[in-house]
Design a protein around this motif. Sequence first.
Motif, PDB file in Angstrom:
ATOM      1  N   LEU A 146      -1.003  11.851   4.886  1.00 33.06           N
ATOM      2  CA  LEU A 146       0.304  11.420   5.381  1.00 33.06           C
ATOM      3  C   LEU A 146       1.427  11.781   4.407  1.00 33.06           C
ATOM      4  O   LEU A 146       2.546  12.094   4.826  1.00 33.06           O
ATOM      5  N   THR A 168       2.041   4.480   7.180  1.00 34.95           N
ATOM      6  CA  THR A 168       1.125   3.536   6.538  1.00 34.95           C
ATOM      7  C   THR A 168      -0.274   4.125   6.570  1.00 34.95           C
ATOM      8  O   THR A 168      -0.669   4.762   7.547  1.00 34.95           O
ATOM      9  N   ALA A 169      -1.022   3.904   5.495  1.00 40.62           N
ATOM     10  CA  ALA A 169      -2.373   4.466   5.377  1.00 40.62           C
ATOM     11  C   ALA A 169      -3.357   3.358   5.040  1.00 40.62           C
ATOM     12  O   ALA A 169      -3.035   2.432   4.287  1.00 40.62           O
ATOM     13  N   HIS A 170      -4.583   3.478   5.597  1.00 40.75           N
ATOM     14  CA  HIS A 170      -5.610   2.461   5.381  1.00 40.75           C
ATOM     15  C   HIS A 170      -6.646   2.880   4.333  1.00 40.75           C
ATOM     16  O   HIS A 170      -7.572   2.125   4.048  1.00 40.75           O
ATOM     17  N   GLU A 182      -6.302   9.173   3.796  1.00 35.75           N
ATOM     18  CA  GLU A 182      -5.213   9.101   4.779  1.00 35.75           C
ATOM     19  C   GLU A 182      -3.856   9.106   4.071  1.00 35.75           C
ATOM     20  O   GLU A 182      -2.902   9.732   4.542  1.00 35.75           O
ATOM     21  N   ALA A 183      -3.780   8.444   2.926  1.00 38.52           N
ATOM     22  CA  ALA A 183      -2.530   8.415   2.167  1.00 38.52           C
ATOM     23  C   ALA A 183      -2.128   9.818   1.726  1.00 38.52           C
ATOM     24  O   ALA A 183      -0.945  10.200   1.808  1.00 38.52           O
ATOM     25  N   ALA A 196       0.179   2.291   1.375  1.00 39.41           N
ATOM     26  CA  ALA A 196      -1.271   2.451   1.565  1.00 39.41           C
ATOM     27  C   ALA A 196      -2.028   1.270   0.984  1.00 39.41           C
ATOM     28  O   ALA A 196      -1.833   0.917  -0.187  1.00 39.41           O
TER      29      ALA A 196
END
Length: 205
Positions: free
Chosen positions: A43, A33-35, A39-40, A8
Amino acid sequence: MPVTLLVADDHAFTLDGMQRALSRIDGVQVVATAHNGIEAIVLARAHRPDIAVLDIAMPGANGLEVVVELRRWSPGTRCVIVTGTPAPGVLRQLQELGVCGLFVKSADPQEICAGIARIVAGETVIAPEIAMRIAEETAADGLSERELEVLQMIARGLTNSGIAEALSISPKTVESHRASLMRKLRVHSVAQLLIRAVRDGLVSV
């Protein structure tokens, strides 16, 4: 069976580079993958990765907040932080939370990958620069209330005599406090003392 990773970072270029580099480590599979921090967390709940490699400064939720949430939602995930310049105290908080790796973004990418490979093998790895910073933060916590008062007055430009008069103590005692401050904060000049004090939020300017 490969060790699964989540990566991330809110900078797309950095995220892509980290994904590519970490995918080359033997026995590793980057599964998500996280932005950003939110989101991290989402996920991580979905994939339950073995390891999460996180930036500190991310929108939505910062790295520290993500670590706390993963302790709740994906307790089997081990967390690694790759950071720029974190706020004072954050590194030690992360260490106390039990992260298994702390690295600085300015380090050689090969060094970071080698460190993460060791983490994949079960080790905990703290980069030397970060270990030193944590030690400095710990030393700063050992300052007495009087030493902090003296430090604040040094930052305001008062002389030993001026500080002594303001605090109703002798100039010799002020000099003793000044020496103690330099020893505890591991600096060797007033200039270094002030830089360190401002950086760590020990004085208001």
